[in-house]
Design an enzyme around this catalytic site. Sequence first.
Site, PDB file in Angstrom:
ATOM      1  N   LYS A  10      83.305 -18.423  -7.827  1.00  0.00           N
ATOM      2  CA  LYS A  10      84.362 -17.552  -7.317  1.00  0.00           C
ATOM      3  C   LYS A  10      84.989 -16.823  -8.498  1.00  0.00           C
ATOM      4  CE  LYS A  10      87.373 -17.182  -3.677  1.00  0.00           C
ATOM      5  NZ  LYS A  10      87.557 -17.735  -2.362  1.00  0.00           N
ATOM      6  N   ASP A  47      96.248 -20.168   3.832  1.00  0.00           N
ATOM      7  CA  ASP A  47      95.261 -19.262   4.416  1.00  0.00           C
ATOM      8  C   ASP A  47      94.180 -20.077   5.127  1.00  0.00           C
ATOM      9  OD1 ASP A  47      94.155 -16.885   5.157  1.00  0.00           O
ATOM     10  OD2 ASP A  47      93.157 -16.502   3.244  1.00  0.00           O
ATOM     11  N   GLN A  99      83.432 -12.486   0.226  1.00  0.00           N
ATOM     12  CA  GLN A  99      84.573 -11.839  -0.422  1.00  0.00           C
ATOM     13  C   GLN A  99      85.817 -12.461   0.176  1.00  0.00           C
ATOM     14  OE1 GLN A  99      84.835  -9.111  -2.794  1.00  0.00           O
ATOM     15  NE2 GLN A  99      86.975  -9.763  -2.714  1.00  0.00           N
ATOM     16  N   GLY A 100      86.493 -13.240  -0.614  1.00  0.00           N
ATOM     17  CA  GLY A 100      87.694 -13.889  -0.092  1.00  0.00           C
ATOM     18  C   GLY A 100      88.922 -13.165  -0.588  1.00  0.00           C
ATOM     19  N   GLY A 101      90.049 -13.643  -0.165  1.00  0.00           N
ATOM     20  CA  GLY A 101      91.309 -13.017  -0.534  1.00  0.00           C
ATOM     21  C   GLY A 101      91.562 -13.054  -2.022  1.00  0.00           C
TER      22      GLY A 101
END
Length: 810
Positions: free
Chosen positions: A522, A617, A503-505
């Site tokens: 994604k 990031d 789970q990414g930003g």
Amino acid sequence: MARLKMIMFYCFFLLFILITHSASAATDTIFPNQTLKDGGTIVSAAETFELGFFSFKDSPFRYLGIWYKKISPVTVVWVANRDVRLLDASSMLKLNNDGNLQLLSVSNTLVWSSPSSINLATNSTPVAQLLDTGNLVIRDDISGNIIWQSFDNPGDTWLPGMKIGVNHIKGINLTLTSWRASDNPLPGSYTVLMNINGYPQLYNMKDGSPFQRIGYWNGLGFSGMLGLGPSNFYTFESVLNLDETSYIFTLRNASYITRMLLNHHGSFDQLVWNPDRESWDLYTRLIKYECDYYNVCGPYGNCTILKAPPCACFEGFEPLLPEEWSAAKWSNGCKRRISLTPEKGHKFMMLSNLKLPDSQNSLFNSSVSLEECKNLCANNDSCTAYANSTNNSGGGGGCLMWSGELMDIRQAPQGDDSGQDIYIKMARDKKKPYLKVILLTISAGVILSFALILYSWRKTNPNNKGTPLANNDHKQDSDLPFFSLNEVVKATSNFSIDNKIGQGGFGAVYKGVLEGGEVAVKRLSKTSRQGIVEFQNEVICIAKLQHRNLVKLLGCCAEGEEMILIYEYMPNKSLDSFLFDKSLLLDWPQRYHIINGIARGLLYLHQDSRLRIIHRDLKASNILLDSNMNPKISDFGLARMFKEYETEANTNHVVGTLGYISPEYAANGLFSLKSDVFSFGVLVLEIVSGKKSRGFSNPNQHDNLLGHAWRLYNEAKPLELVDAALQDSCTASEALQSIHVGLSCVQQHPDDRPSMSSVVHMLGGEGSLQPPKQPGFFTEMTKPKVHSSLIMPQFPISINKITITELDAR
Ligand SMILES: *[C@@H]1O[C@H](CO)[C@@H](O)[C@H](O)[C@H]1NC(C)=O
Ligand SMILES: *[C@@H]1O[C@H](CO)[C@@H](O)[C@H](O)[C@H]1NC(C)=O
Ligand SMILES: *[C@@H]1O[C@H](CO)[C@@H](O)[C@H](O)[C@H]1NC(C)=O
Ligand SMILES: *[C@@H]1O[C@H](CO)[C@@H](O)[C@H](O)[C@H]1NC(C)=O
Ligand SMILES: *[C@@H]1O[C@H](CO)[C@@H](O)[C@H](O)[C@H]1NC(C)=O
Ligand SMILES: *[C@@H]1O[C@H](CO)[C@@H](O)[C@H](O)[C@H]1NC(C)=O
Ligand SMILES: *[C@@H]1O[C@H](CO)[C@@H](O)[C@H](O)[C@H]1NC(C)=O
Ligand SMILES: *[C@@H]1O[C@H](CO)[C@@H](O)[C@H](O)[C@H]1NC(C)=O
């Protein structure tokens, strides 16, 4: 602490080599029937070198070797008994009447000996002498002839006056062989040797295969090699005759102390003694860039330093396997668009400023002019290219002709004229003969026009319409496949929770199988992002960013509300799991490779790609590792897709991850390329120390990781930062360089931080390292309560005024 001390010892083992000096007056010779016992030494006449017994710290084993008499830390340049170590300090060296040196253990077992000699005349007396060049010679004392010398048996060090090559008369190969480890002189994986097939050239071999082609000395430099060019203090000379094929390295001014070292990582370095700092300075390192490895781009590939991707095909050539090529597998190289056939006329294409190709399949004649050379090549079907003289100091005039494919070619960087020109044989264009045929035969002309009509008819009536999304103009200018939502749903079992891998930003990541291959999918979160058209434009731009240190985008899907990106699947975990999970240890060469890879990927995003992307990031969990542990930056370019991050000025919504974001970004929402540099610096310090920036705690001090690194740096013990688990594999100079770069990148003021291109240069050992100033987020004296490790003493702004969205993926 004890472990850290151990690391420092391994990094600087040479400091601790134990030598037992004898008090007796120095002599430089050993006569027959004389013995040199462990503890005794002989010293060359001007006290430059010393021969005797030594051992490595904490090791009982003894070696017979030669080191610099006046240099501390003790630097060993030659070891006699590399294969068999002596078990105790009771051995001795003896010169016997036949003129060979024998190293005998206490029980009189022969451990090592110089080859027994047949050259000794009857009644002559042999004598062994240590010369001021560092050469140990055995002479016939009457005739003065040299029977044997240590320079004929090189170790890992190339000293001035020593030859590397082949001596045809003596039938010996003079090669350098690396040590197994910095404290183990057993022969290691790397060998520098002269390859005498075709035009002679030097290679650095790893386990018998080419690792780097150093190439040929052309009188002015090694063709196309940076660094080993003309120098005001040393020179190379080639000796090419029937007796020998070798290079000799000599000092222009004997007051310099320098050596070339083939270290146990395969790096071939020129080191210069700096008497003021009492240390060996790196003058040249031969492997710095991707293009320095052997044949990176395959046959007819043009490797360009610091270009991303580094490989291209020369004009008139195309990738042999286009799919592999576009997936950054270049080793199969390029092929001719029009193949050479004996009947057709040829032309020659001149390419300038190159490291000339591998000359294993070449012929050389120094008395043939360039014009004649062209004729010889044109008239010989197996000739594929020719070049002007390789001997620039001789004023040109030679002829070098290649046959077969041209390998390991590199473009010399702009501003560097170490490269040379080459003429590649090319087939003539087919156009002219084709036109002649049309004029000659009417029927053929009719058929041709018919074919043309057929062709244009097919062009205006394409039979494949594609999916609704795929048929807009984008499809033409990008090769990026668009998938339907249906396909993606099927690939991920309807975004099943079992397939979720992170789970990414910017959304959740699923593992899937598309067109038979594993992919990472994604699914971008639905909030605050742009419309479909902008999304597609953006994706197509990003798809064009290709670099071996970026995760590859394979396709995308945009339907209704869904915006989905499909990436290559990385079977290995992300960097954070390797770094912070002690069961999956990365050794130092791997870590250094990762640091360099991330730097290159980021340099590409910042500077070399056409988009100029700020990642925003960068963190360990966004660095993925492929099966060869090559780092790949992921999630790059995503920030661009989200509308609210578009303006390059202030935002009141900070995106980033605690522990990695720069002070000016956290405090004022100001971001720039230098905010990425800050995150990179944090990442480097994490990689070196194996400790998380976020949640770092030091029981003795109240500082965070940056503060801790800064403190050690100022206390002149920076190497204590190095992960204790790295004691066996750490290279001190690289670790120091990395720590220095890391600290420079996390300096508080963005202007003080280096750009990524200087970072890449600094990691390559170039450019001067300025002492870093204090890092941002440094003076932390108490544990923060709310926002973990984020403290901004230099920015007296209430943290509550800004929103910190934590985007902590995986
Ligand atoms: C060395 O010793 C051998 C035998 O002990 C003797 O024959 C020889 O003459 C000696 N050589 C010298 C140079 O003293
Ligand atoms: C020297 O190297 C060549 C090529 O690697 C090899 O064939 C030859 O046997 C070597 N000669 C000696 C004396 O080691
Ligand atoms: C060699 O270098 C030393 C120290 O830099 C200098 O004093 C000397 O003049 C140089 N000698 C020559 C021949 O250039
Ligand atoms: C090799 O590639 C570089 C970068 O694309 C280019 O500038 C250079 O002209 C190429 N060299 C040749 C000889 O085609
Ligand atoms: C080199 O070229 C000269 C002149 O063309 C010729 O006489 C000579 O035989 C050639 N040498 C070799 C080794 O081919
Ligand atoms: C043509 O080139 C090949 C390989 O370079 C060489 O072996 C051959 O002798 C040459 N032929 C002639 C006629 O020069
Ligand atoms: C290069 O040219 C110089 C000067 O003519 C000559 O002394 C030297 O032997 C040549 N080297 C080679 C490799 O041909
Ligand atoms: C080739 O060498 C000659 C000297 O023999 C020189 O005049 C000429 O400029 C060189 N040509 C190229 C293209 O390097």
